[in-house]
Design a protein around this motif. Structure first.
Motif, mmCIF file in Angstrom:
data_model
loop_
_atom_site.group_PDB
_atom_site.id
_atom_site.type_symbol
_atom_site.label_atom_id
_atom_site.label_comp_id
_atom_site.label_asym_id
_atom_site.label_seq_id
_atom_site.Cartn_x
_atom_site.Cartn_y
_atom_site.Cartn_z
ATOM 1 N N GLY A 107 -2.960 6.382 1.018
ATOM 2 C CA GLY A 107 -1.587 6.169 0.584
ATOM 3 C C GLY A 107 -0.621 6.227 1.748
ATOM 4 O O GLY A 107 -0.746 7.088 2.626
ATOM 5 N N HIS A 108 0.319 5.304 1.786
ATOM 6 C CA HIS A 108 1.325 5.250 2.844
ATOM 7 C C HIS A 108 2.537 6.047 2.394
ATOM 8 O O HIS A 108 3.194 5.706 1.407
ATOM 9 C CB HIS A 108 1.706 3.792 3.120
ATOM 10 N N ARG A 109 2.828 7.136 3.092
ATOM 11 C CA ARG A 109 3.889 8.038 2.640
ATOM 12 C C ARG A 109 5.259 7.373 2.644
ATOM 13 O O ARG A 109 6.066 7.574 1.742
ATOM 14 C CB ARG A 109 3.921 9.281 3.531
ATOM 15 N N GLU A 127 -0.449 2.352 -2.122
ATOM 16 C CA GLU A 127 -1.801 2.882 -1.998
ATOM 17 C C GLU A 127 -2.804 1.744 -1.936
ATOM 18 O O GLU A 127 -2.574 0.662 -2.478
ATOM 19 C CB GLU A 127 -2.157 3.798 -3.176
ATOM 20 N N ARG A 128 -3.897 2.010 -1.287
ATOM 21 C CA ARG A 128 -5.050 1.110 -1.292
ATOM 22 C C ARG A 128 -6.291 1.951 -1.559
ATOM 23 O O ARG A 128 -6.402 3.078 -1.089
ATOM 24 C CB ARG A 128 -5.194 0.382 0.045
ATOM 25 N N VAL A 129 -7.242 1.384 -2.309
ATOM 26 C CA VAL A 129 -8.452 2.108 -2.698
ATOM 27 C C VAL A 129 -9.671 1.310 -2.254
ATOM 28 O O VAL A 129 -9.717 0.089 -2.417
ATOM 29 C CB VAL A 129 -8.500 2.353 -4.216
ATOM 30 N N VAL A 130 -10.635 2.014 -1.705
ATOM 31 C CA VAL A 130 -11.920 1.417 -1.343
ATOM 32 C C VAL A 130 -13.004 2.174 -2.099
ATOM 33 O O VAL A 130 -13.140 3.384 -1.948
ATOM 34 C CB VAL A 130 -12.180 1.504 0.173
ATOM 35 N N ALA A 178 -0.788 0.151 9.629
ATOM 36 C CA ALA A 178 -0.177 -0.235 10.897
ATOM 37 C C ALA A 178 0.286 1.042 11.577
ATOM 38 O O ALA A 178 -0.488 1.776 12.135
ATOM 39 C CB ALA A 178 0.967 -1.210 10.661
ATOM 40 N N GLU A 179 1.570 1.341 11.448
ATOM 41 C CA GLU A 179 2.083 2.599 11.975
ATOM 42 C C GLU A 179 2.676 3.401 10.831
ATOM 43 O O GLU A 179 3.178 2.855 9.854
ATOM 44 C CB GLU A 179 3.143 2.341 13.041
ATOM 45 N N GLY A 180 2.613 4.722 10.956
ATOM 46 C CA GLY A 180 3.210 5.571 9.933
ATOM 47 C C GLY A 180 2.286 6.706 9.559
ATOM 48 O O GLY A 180 1.290 6.990 10.228
ATOM 49 N N HIS A 181 2.614 7.375 8.458
ATOM 50 C CA HIS A 181 1.854 8.525 7.987
ATOM 51 C C HIS A 181 1.136 8.147 6.692
ATOM 52 O O HIS A 181 1.722 7.566 5.779
ATOM 53 C CB HIS A 181 2.783 9.721 7.741
ATOM 54 N N PHE A 182 -0.143 8.530 6.628
ATOM 55 C CA PHE A 182 -0.973 8.175 5.491
ATOM 56 C C PHE A 182 -1.712 9.407 4.982
ATOM 57 O O PHE A 182 -2.000 10.327 5.742
ATOM 58 C CB PHE A 182 -1.999 7.098 5.882
ATOM 59 N N GLU A 183 -1.990 9.404 3.676
ATOM 60 C CA GLU A 183 -2.799 10.458 3.076
ATOM 61 C C GLU A 183 -4.146 9.873 2.699
ATOM 62 O O GLU A 183 -4.223 8.865 2.004
ATOM 63 C CB GLU A 183 -2.118 11.033 1.842
ATOM 64 N N LEU A 184 -5.204 10.502 3.178
ATOM 65 C CA LEU A 184 -6.566 10.039 2.946
ATOM 66 C C LEU A 184 -7.218 10.957 1.919
ATOM 67 O O LEU A 184 -7.301 12.169 2.113
ATOM 68 C CB LEU A 184 -7.355 10.052 4.253
ATOM 69 N N THR A 185 -7.664 10.377 0.804
ATOM 70 C CA THR A 185 -8.289 11.143 -0.270
ATOM 71 C C THR A 185 -9.701 10.619 -0.497
ATOM 72 O O THR A 185 -9.896 9.417 -0.697
ATOM 73 C CB THR A 185 -7.498 11.028 -1.583
ATOM 74 N N GLN A 228 -14.427 15.474 -7.749
ATOM 75 C CA GLN A 228 -14.110 16.332 -6.618
ATOM 76 C C GLN A 228 -13.265 15.530 -5.642
ATOM 77 O O GLN A 228 -13.462 14.338 -5.459
ATOM 78 C CB GLN A 228 -15.384 16.813 -5.921
ATOM 79 N N GLU A 229 -12.323 16.176 -4.995
ATOM 80 C CA GLU A 229 -11.465 15.485 -4.041
ATOM 81 C C GLU A 229 -11.331 16.311 -2.763
ATOM 82 O O GLU A 229 -11.375 17.539 -2.794
ATOM 83 C CB GLU A 229 -10.061 15.250 -4.613
ATOM 84 N N ALA A 230 -11.222 15.609 -1.676
ATOM 85 C CA ALA A 230 -10.884 16.230 -0.395
ATOM 86 C C ALA A 230 -9.792 15.382 0.236
ATOM 87 O O ALA A 230 -9.849 14.154 0.193
ATOM 88 C CB ALA A 230 -12.115 16.292 0.508
ATOM 89 N N LYS A 231 -8.798 16.036 0.798
ATOM 90 C CA LYS A 231 -7.645 15.298 1.323
ATOM 91 C C LYS A 231 -7.370 15.687 2.767
ATOM 92 O O LYS A 231 -7.597 16.818 3.184
ATOM 93 C CB LYS A 231 -6.395 15.574 0.476
ATOM 94 N N THR A 232 -6.884 14.737 3.502
ATOM 95 C CA THR A 232 -6.354 14.977 4.837
ATOM 96 C C THR A 232 -5.290 13.919 5.099
ATOM 97 O O THR A 232 -5.079 13.036 4.272
ATOM 98 C CB THR A 232 -7.462 14.926 5.913
#
Length: 592
Positions: free
Chosen positions: A292-294, A299-302, A331-338, A349-353
């Motif tokens: 997800g792009h803050r 959001e994009r899902v794979v 590209a540039e910016g802050h993203f959340e990886l789940t 179950q989820e893990a985030k960074t």
């Protein structure tokens, strides 16, 4: 607890049945439970069992395995699937004193194999189970089953059917006190299960504690296993401590954790992979990766198999970023990886960074000449070996993986390998067509993140102006204005102000006034006019990488030469006349 979704063809499994043989269990109640379990194993529950037992589903009863159990005891049963596979590994064992656990371990190490009907026959053998034990080690027995089937790399799916009143009793507790609130039994049992206190089966002469292996197996059960309860069958009859039947489908807990997780990961200086702890996931299991792009909220899902993971459970960022769903997104910016496990294969179950994506600046440096990247020309020193001249190429911040940086000048493109943020390139390949005193533009570009725009940097290089002159008979001649007359020797030498610049080429050419080139035996900067006919010529002297900004023209006059034979004849005539005159004058003087 969320239920594991089961496909219809996944309903039949291996079977483990534990039957409570403690003194608190009444025979009629247990026999009815055995008949029910036999029907569940074969998928054919009779009418008497349907009337004697009531099925209680968990809060979420939409799981196919739960629906299958419901249909087996419904008044009008629908299509049912047997719990046992056509040829299933199975273990049937008593549940009671500690010695029952010892018997169970032996059977687990060498399970029997049989059809659903054969398993049902074993359950219904007359006198197979009697109430004789004064303790019930339920947790340890379930732990031994889980350790056997689920701790191996190739985990074996199974149903665990437990026939018991479900009073854990490791201490020979009075049966009449089981149902009393605040009796302290649960607290004392927990100390036995942790190995802090000995258990007491009553029949044994000595008190014993659980072994370290027992404690480790119980911890494995508690920490690693989801004892997924598919349903419980409640006995409708009368009993002092009613026996019920619980059906479990245990699986290893699916645990997803980013390990050693900094906050945040910064691309491109983050490692190319992120360590992930993936406990309980079978090889080839699916994962869902959401980014997800803050700033934009998009959001994009794979959804992929574990192909996104390396052999050491490392999430491959480079591979992830190349997925079609991520194209033109990061590209540039802050993203959340789940990272999560899709619901269809187990508890969610989820893990985030977090990821921060930023470009690396390209620095092209010549001994610290930062003006190379600030648009100011970088002039090559006069005594530089220009073709082998090297420039440092740096990326700031440096990425953890190697990259190829493209260097372009005109139509020429080369790739420079940058390792750990540093590399270098040689100027020589870009000098084709270059002119002295004219800037050469070089452009560097790099795409660190596949979906981001390229990072670029450009700079100019100036090859200094070169002065050329000619030397003849010890005298210097300047181009254009000076005329060189070859009255003595037949060769002249060309000189240059930057003759030490290795890589520059001499090109001295003799041309007639009609523009025809005169072949000579010239070597480097020495022009030899031997054999050249008398006349006026132009000498074009070039000193540069491939061409000079202008021709250095010298006018050279080759005078006509007096033939040697004529000179010799004249000399002989003069000598003869001189000798004749000398003899004549001497004769006259003698006569006098």
């Amino acid at each position: 607890m969320p239920l594991r979704a089961a496909a219809a063809d996944d309903l039949a499994k291996n079977i483990v049945v534990l039957v409570d043989q403690s003194l608190s269990v009444e025979a009629a109640n247990r026999d009815s439970a055995l008949k029910l379990v036999a029907g569940l194993v074969t998928g054919k529950v009779d009418d008497a069992s349907r009337q004697a037992w009531q099925f209680k589903a968990p809060d979420s009863g939409a799981d196919p395995a739960v629906l299958n159990l419901q249909r087996m005891v419904a008044a009008a049963p629908g299509a049912c699937h047997p719990l046992a596979q056509a040829s299933a590994s199975f273990v049937i064992n008593g549940l009671g004193n500690y010695e029952r656990v010892t018997e169970l371990i032996a059977k687990l190490n060498s399970p029997a194999t049989g059809s659903p009907a054969e398993i049902a026959g074993k359950l219904l053998e007359a006198g197979a189970f009697k109430s004789s034990d004064n303790s019930t080690h339920i947790s340890l027995a379930e732990a031994k089953v889980a350790r056997t089937f689920l701790s191996k790399p190739s985990k074996t799916p199974y149903y665990l059917l437990v026939i018991s009143d479900f009073y854990e009793d490791c201490l020979n507790w009075p049966v009449e006190d089981y149902a009393k609130k605040g009796n302290g039994l649960e607290a004392k049992n927990s100390k036995v299960l942790s190995g802090d206190e000995p258990f007491n089966d009553g029949a044994q002469a000595k008190n014993h504690k659980y072994s370290p292996a027992d404690i480790a197996d119980i911890r494995f059960l508690n920490d690693k296993i989801d004892g997924l309860l598919l349903g419980e069958f409640i006995y409708r009859g009368q009993a002092k401590t009613p026996v019920n039947v619980k059906v479990y489908s245990p699986v290893v807990k699916r645990s997803l954790v980013f390990v050693k997780m900094p906050e945040p990961w910064i691309l491109p200086d983050a490692p190319p992979t992120i360590p992930v702890s993936l406990e309980g996931l079978d090889e080839g299991a699916s994962l869902e990766v959401k980014i997800g792009h803050r700033e934009s909220g998009k959001e994009r899902v794979v959804k992929e198999s574990c192909g996104l993971l390396t052999a050491k459970n490392q999430l491959d960022l480079a591979l992830l970023l190349e997925k079609p769903a991520m194209k033109d997104f990061i590209a540039e910016g802050h993203f959340e990886l789940t990272l999560s496990v899709p619901q269809e294969i187990g508890p969610s179950q989820e893990a985030k960074t977090t990821l921060e994506v930023r470009k690396s600046q390209i620095l092209i440096d010549d001994k610290g000449l930062k003006e190379a990247t600030e648009g100011k020309p970088c002039e090559i020193a006069a005594n530089t070996e220009i073709k082998t001249k090297k420039f440092a190429l740096k990326l700031d911040p440096p990425p953890h993986q190697d990259h190829d940086v493209e260097i372009r000048s005109g139509e020429r493109t080369d790739k420079v390998r940058v390792s750990k943020g540093s590399g270098e390139f040689t100027l020589g390949p870009f000098l084709d067509g270059a002119e002295s005193n004219k800037p050469i533009h070089l452009a560097a570009s790099l795409k660190l993140v596949p979906t981001s725009e390229s990072t670029t940097a450009g700079f100019w290089i100036i090859i200094p102006e070169v002065s050329v002159w000619a030397v003849y008979d010890g005298k210097d001649y300047r181009p254009v204005k000076d005329v060189i007359r070859l009255d003595k020797t037949h060769s002249l030498t060309l000189k240059a102000s930057h003759a030490g610049m290795a890589g520059f080429e001499w090109r001295g050419t003799i041309v007639t006034r009609d523009g025809e080139t005169v072949p000579t035996d010239s070597d480097d900067n020495h022009l030899d006019f031997s054999g050249v006919e008398p006349g006026t010529y132009l000498v074009t002297a070039k000193f540069g990488v491939s061409k000079a900004p202008k021709d250095n023209l010298f006018t050279v006059v080759v005078p006509k030469q007096t033939p040697w034979m004529l000179l010799a004849l004249l000399a002989m005539v003069v000598i003869s006349i001189g000798l004749f005159a000398w003899h004549f004058m001497r004769g006259r003087l003698t006569r006098r």
